[in-house]
Design a protein around this motif. Sequence first.
Motif, PDB file in Angstrom:
ATOM      1  N   ARG A   1       0.763  -1.040   0.081  1.00  0.00           N
ATOM      2  CA  ARG A   1      -0.054   0.017  -0.078  1.00  0.00           C
ATOM      3  C   ARG A   1       0.860   1.296   0.035  1.00  0.00           C
ATOM      4  O   ARG A   1       0.596   2.227  -0.690  1.00  0.00           O
ATOM      5  CB  ARG A   1      -0.926   0.080   1.109  1.00  0.00           C
ATOM      6  CG  ARG A   1      -1.909  -1.098   1.027  1.00  0.00           C
ATOM      7  CD  ARG A   1      -2.812  -1.207   2.372  1.00  0.00           C
ATOM      8  NE  ARG A   1      -3.864  -2.228   2.190  1.00  0.00           N
ATOM      9  CZ  ARG A   1      -4.841  -2.315   3.216  1.00  0.00           C
ATOM     10  NH1 ARG A   1      -5.026  -1.746   4.464  1.00  0.00           N
ATOM     11  NH2 ARG A   1      -5.636  -3.243   3.036  1.00  0.00           N
ATOM     12  N   LEU A   2       1.762   1.214   0.822  1.00  0.00           N
ATOM     13  CA  LEU A   2       2.738   2.272   0.999  1.00  0.00           C
ATOM     14  C   LEU A   2       3.449   2.942  -0.475  1.00  0.00           C
ATOM     15  O   LEU A   2       3.720   3.837  -0.881  1.00  0.00           O
ATOM     16  CB  LEU A   2       3.699   2.231   2.029  1.00  0.00           C
ATOM     17  CG  LEU A   2       3.068   2.464   3.255  1.00  0.00           C
ATOM     18  CD1 LEU A   2       4.218   2.318   4.358  1.00  0.00           C
ATOM     19  CD2 LEU A   2       2.548   3.807   3.752  1.00  0.00           C
ATOM     20  N   LEU A   3       4.000   1.738  -0.999  1.00  0.00           N
ATOM     21  CA  LEU A   3       4.558   1.976  -2.340  1.00  0.00           C
ATOM     22  C   LEU A   3       3.606   2.253  -3.379  1.00  0.00           C
ATOM     23  O   LEU A   3       3.832   3.133  -4.204  1.00  0.00           O
ATOM     24  CB  LEU A   3       5.248   0.691  -2.771  1.00  0.00           C
ATOM     25  CG  LEU A   3       6.528   0.065  -1.976  1.00  0.00           C
ATOM     26  CD1 LEU A   3       7.100  -1.422  -2.328  1.00  0.00           C
ATOM     27  CD2 LEU A   3       7.520   1.102  -2.153  1.00  0.00           C
TER      28      LEU A   3
ATOM     29  N   ALA B   1       8.885   6.577   1.616  1.00  0.00           N
ATOM     30  CA  ALA B   1       8.085   5.320   1.766  1.00  0.00           C
ATOM     31  C   ALA B   1       9.012   4.255   2.485  1.00  0.00           C
ATOM     32  O   ALA B   1       8.621   3.581   3.379  1.00  0.00           O
ATOM     33  CB  ALA B   1       7.793   4.708   0.340  1.00  0.00           C
ATOM     34  N   ARG B   2      10.168   4.388   2.040  1.00  0.00           N
ATOM     35  CA  ARG B   2      11.057   3.335   2.642  1.00  0.00           C
ATOM     36  C   ARG B   2      11.052   3.390   4.162  1.00  0.00           C
ATOM     37  O   ARG B   2      10.927   2.487   4.964  1.00  0.00           O
ATOM     38  CB  ARG B   2      12.458   3.195   2.102  1.00  0.00           C
ATOM     39  CG  ARG B   2      13.318   2.331   2.781  1.00  0.00           C
ATOM     40  CD  ARG B   2      14.951   2.368   2.153  1.00  0.00           C
ATOM     41  NE  ARG B   2      14.571   2.164   0.678  1.00  0.00           N
ATOM     42  CZ  ARG B   2      15.895   2.156  -0.259  1.00  0.00           C
ATOM     43  NH1 ARG B   2      16.778   2.519   0.235  1.00  0.00           N
ATOM     44  NH2 ARG B   2      15.658   1.955  -1.639  1.00  0.00           N
TER      45      ARG B   2
ATOM     46  N   VAL C   1       6.010  -6.924  -4.599  1.00  0.00           N
ATOM     47  CA  VAL C   1       6.615  -6.550  -3.229  1.00  0.00           C
ATOM     48  C   VAL C   1       6.931  -7.747  -2.568  1.00  0.00           C
ATOM     49  O   VAL C   1       5.829  -8.712  -2.587  1.00  0.00           O
ATOM     50  CB  VAL C   1       6.089  -5.405  -2.382  1.00  0.00           C
ATOM     51  CG1 VAL C   1       4.551  -5.875  -1.741  1.00  0.00           C
ATOM     52  CG2 VAL C   1       6.935  -5.068  -1.115  1.00  0.00           C
ATOM     53  N   VAL C   2       7.956  -8.038  -1.971  1.00  0.00           N
ATOM     54  CA  VAL C   2       8.398  -9.567  -1.381  1.00  0.00           C
ATOM     55  C   VAL C   2       8.813  -8.954   0.219  1.00  0.00           C
ATOM     56  O   VAL C   2       9.674  -8.190   0.373  1.00  0.00           O
ATOM     57  CB  VAL C   2       9.364 -10.361  -1.989  1.00  0.00           C
ATOM     58  CG1 VAL C   2       9.834 -11.511  -1.050  1.00  0.00           C
ATOM     59  CG2 VAL C   2       8.802 -10.391  -3.506  1.00  0.00           C
ATOM     60  N   THR C   3       8.097  -9.722   1.163  1.00  0.00           N
ATOM     61  CA  THR C   3       8.595  -9.719   2.718  1.00  0.00           C
ATOM     62  C   THR C   3       8.858 -11.055   2.900  1.00  0.00           C
ATOM     63  O   THR C   3       8.263 -12.075   2.548  1.00  0.00           O
ATOM     64  CB  THR C   3       7.656  -9.091   3.480  1.00  0.00           C
ATOM     65  OG1 THR C   3       6.423 -10.007   3.425  1.00  0.00           O
ATOM     66  CG2 THR C   3       7.243  -7.528   3.010  1.00  0.00           C
ATOM     67  N   ALA C   4      10.047 -11.058   3.781  1.00  0.00           N
ATOM     68  CA  ALA C   4      10.219 -12.598   4.493  1.00  0.00           C
ATOM     69  C   ALA C   4      10.653 -12.349   5.901  1.00  0.00           C
ATOM     70  O   ALA C   4      11.297 -11.434   6.076  1.00  0.00           O
ATOM     71  CB  ALA C   4      11.646 -13.326   3.582  1.00  0.00           C
ATOM     72  N   GLY C   5      10.447 -13.337   6.579  1.00  0.00           N
ATOM     73  CA  GLY C   5      10.793 -13.511   8.011  1.00  0.00           C
ATOM     74  C   GLY C   5      11.752 -14.733   8.322  1.00  0.00           C
ATOM     75  O   GLY C   5      11.337 -15.821   7.753  1.00  0.00           O
TER      76      GLY C   5
END
Length: 475
Positions: free
Chosen positions: A45-47, A60-61, A136-140
């Motif tokens: 959403r922010l991007l 944004a970052r 967008v990719v997020t990883a934990g």
Amino acid sequence: MLALTLVLVVAALLGSTGLVVDQLRRTLVQQLDERVHSAAVVAQRLLGLEELIGEGRFPARDTVEQEGLRDLYAARLGADGQVESLIRPAAGAPPALPRLDSAAVGHRGGEPFTVDSLHGSEQWRVVALPSGAGSVVTAGSLGEVDGAMRRLTGRVLLIDGAVLGLVGVAGWFAVRAGLRPLRRVETTAAAIVAGDLSSRVPALAAPRTELGSLSASLNTMLDRIEAGDNARAEVEQSMRRFIADVSHELRTPLAGIKGFTELYRMGGMPGTSDVDAAMSRIERESARLVDLVEELLLLARLDERGASAAQTLQRTPMDLRTLAADALRDLTALDPARHVTLTGPGGGPPGGAPVVGDEARLRQVMSNLVGNVIAHTPVGTAVRIGVGTSRGQAILELSDQGPGMTAEQAARAFDRFYRADTGRRRTRSGGAGLGLSISHSLVTIHGGRVEVDTAPGQGATFRIVLPLYTENPGA
């Protein structure tokens, strides 16, 4: 038993520990997935806002890092799946992302998936969401989850080991305490093997428990074994006594016969009168032997047939008054000096006593009782003959005023070859001591019994009790 119990406890502990650890890891991974997915949504959403408003007017970052990414990895991918920019770099080795072009991202539908790191054994949970022309990719990282699981597993195994040790120690004492009653059973069995048949297993538990039931069954078995052993010993003792008595009774007449024959062979009987006297003695001793053998054969037949001996009786309706009258005449003829009276049972007027029986055998019983009175009471002793009914039974009794017997002598009065010589005079014409035994057996197979009432100095009463005969039993 203890080893089997510990094996079961180990299996239960390992199974339960594995299940708990697995469920906890699933929960932690699910929480990480939710966090990674939420961060991906925020970044997406922010991007998008950055593209609408402009990069210079919306940092944004910094905003994404501050709000949701923190220790997560985040990157912006182009339509071809190549990394265009890092929103949040990995603290260590980054995840080895597969090809995530627009088509691959759409196919995964935003569902988390696991990938390895570029370097090392660490794994990551990844979520890819479309964002503009790219994604967008997020990883934990799963490192913290795996580390927590390793620490938890180690602690749980330590606890399980302590529990297993406590269970083993407690089980050792519990099993020893539980087996202590069985060791007492073993001790009892060893004593019985050593010959002590009187030993019994103590009451180790409640009768309804397995151990209590076992103890009761063992004691019942031991009672029967001891009773059987005692009965066998009594039979053996009785048999030895019987053989000794038979030998004694046979030896006396045989010795007399042998003595006279040897005397004749040696010429010690020169005259005819001497030979006649010797033959007369031999005849009497032979008759005595014949009587003894016949009595023994009768007793043997009665013992062998048991209950079936009653079937050999020639039963007919009869009245015991006939036997009482014949006994009165016999006593008067054998000893005229005796005062003989005929009464009812215990006194009073005589009455009828109908029975169904073998008259010849019952007459033999009465003859034995009369002979017993003649042989063991002084001449002229008064005698009472009682006949009638009492309490629905037929009674025939013979009572004398002789010296009587002690309780011990009365208890053995019907034993074979037994004579109460110490208290009752025995004449030379006395029998072998089988008359009362025969009488007892004959009355028994008639379904009756023989009783004796006596005391020292008060005479003796022998009483025959038989089932009363009625013409209409159902009346």
